[in-house]
Design an enzyme around this catalytic site. Structure first.
Site, PDB file in Angstrom:
ATOM      1  N   LYS A  52       0.317  -0.890   0.637  1.00 24.17           N
ATOM      2  CA  LYS A  52       0.092   0.049   0.300  1.00 24.17           C
ATOM      3  C   LYS A  52       0.970   1.169   0.016  1.00 24.17           C
ATOM      4  CE  LYS A  52      -3.575  -2.121   2.209  1.00 24.17           C
ATOM      5  NZ  LYS A  52      -4.822  -3.032   2.920  1.00 24.17           N
ATOM      6  N   GLN A  96      -5.057  -2.178  10.025  1.00 20.97           N
ATOM      7  CA  GLN A  96      -4.894  -3.687   9.219  1.00 20.97           C
ATOM      8  C   GLN A  96      -5.257  -5.001   9.683  1.00 20.97           C
ATOM      9  OE1 GLN A  96      -3.627  -3.907   5.303  1.00 20.97           O
ATOM     10  NE2 GLN A  96      -3.873  -6.137   5.704  1.00 20.97           N
ATOM     11  N   ASP A 119     -11.665   1.750   3.423  1.00 20.03           N
ATOM     12  CA  ASP A 119     -11.824  -0.201   3.635  1.00 20.03           C
ATOM     13  C   ASP A 119     -13.302   0.223   3.362  1.00 20.03           C
ATOM     14  OD1 ASP A 119      -9.519  -1.356   3.626  1.00 20.03           O
ATOM     15  OD2 ASP A 119      -9.284  -1.200   5.647  1.00 20.03           O
TER      16      ASP A 119
END
Ligand code: GUN
Length: 293
Positions: A52, A96, A119
């Protein structure tokens, strides 16, 4: 048979994002800023986050990684999220997953401001997606839709069979494909581990999204000629090579590809599209934040 090349498509979209960022910066403004929080030492998570970061650098975003030890408390993490929610220099952030077992993932996701939830995991954003309203769509379903759109795959009136009913892939992608939209309007069937006679459905499908997590589950004799095949699977299986493993999808490529009209390779299909979805969501978060000022 034509390959649905995720890597090439992602590179194409990356260029579009880079051009927008260059414009933003040329106007004297700061670039979009994505923050990733990582707790603990999970190897796969570290690889994802590094990927990322690399993509952010490539498109010109600012990126920050906040790494915390395995024994970080839930309370501390909630404090970090609160700060990021209120930080005007941060457009979007992700936590995460998976998190260490002593941290309640649901509580953490619920604490993220829906406006910064790039997300698309917050229940508010999931709800907006289900209603077909403007929101952040999570990386894998969004990546699949972008790939179908890039190749101009006809979806209207087609029978789409989704293999798998997970919250992060199967159910959202089934919903998106059934929505009244240019790259939707499908008749969708969701198959899962309790579905009887799965071949009955796959053999009738014009489009198959395989997200079942079983390596090479879908075989050539289970699909009809001309089907569009999207393989979401990424399982590591032991192999006699340098790495000691190879990545295998949910589709038995060699038997399915000759029958298909379009098919995603693994790797290089859906995978690269997921990260570009996150980049698109971050740019969107930036634009929405600017508009609301
Ligand atoms: N872990 C594996 N995939 C993802 C993802 O897309 N987002 C987050 N936050 N964690 C993940």
């Amino acid at each position: 048979m034509e390959l649905l090349k995720g890597k090439e498509t992602a590179d194409f979209i990356k260029k579009e994002i880079s051009a927008k960022v260059a414009e933003i910066v040329a106007n004297g403004e700061r670039p979009p800023h994505l923050v990733a929080i990582i707790v603990g030492e999970d190897g796969a998570s570290k690889t994802y986050v590094a990927n990322k970061e690399r993509n952010c650098a490539q498109v010109g975003f600012k990126s920050t990684v906040l790494s915390y030890p395995e024994d970080t408390t839930e309370e501390f993490l909630l404090g970090v999220i609160d700060q990021l929610n209120n930080d005007d220099e941060v457009d979007g952030f992700i936590v995460q997953l998976p998190l260490p077992k002593h941290i309640d993932e649901e509580k953490i996701i619920n604490a993220i401001s829906p406006k910064k939830d790039v997300d698309g995991f917050h229940p508010k954003n999931v709800g907006l997606m289900l209603l077909g309203e403007e929101t952040f769509i999570s990386a894998t379903p969004y990546g699949i839709m972008l790939l179908l759109e890039h190749y101009n795959i006809e979806t209207t009136g087609k029978h789409c069979v989704v293999l798998g009913r997970s919250n992060i892939v199967g159910r959202p992608v089934a919903n998106l494909l059934s929505q009244k939209s240019k790259y939707g309007d499908c008749t969708v069937t969701i198959c899962h581990s309790r579905t009887k006679d799965i071949e009955k459905y796959t053999r009738d499908a014009d489009i198959i999204i395989a997200a079942i997590g079983i390596p090479e589950f879908l075989k050539g004799d289970m699909v009809k000629d001309g089907a569009v095949i999207v393989d979401v699977g990424i399982t590591r299986v032991p192999a006699d090579n340098e790495k000691g493993y190879r990545i295998v999808g949910d589709v038995e490529f060699d038997s399915v590809a000759p029958k298909s009209s379009y098919i995603t390779p693994v790797p290089g299909g859906v995978g690269p599209m997921t990260i570009i979805s996150l980049m698109k969501n971050t740019l969107k978060a930036y634009e929405l934040r600017k508009k609301s000022k």
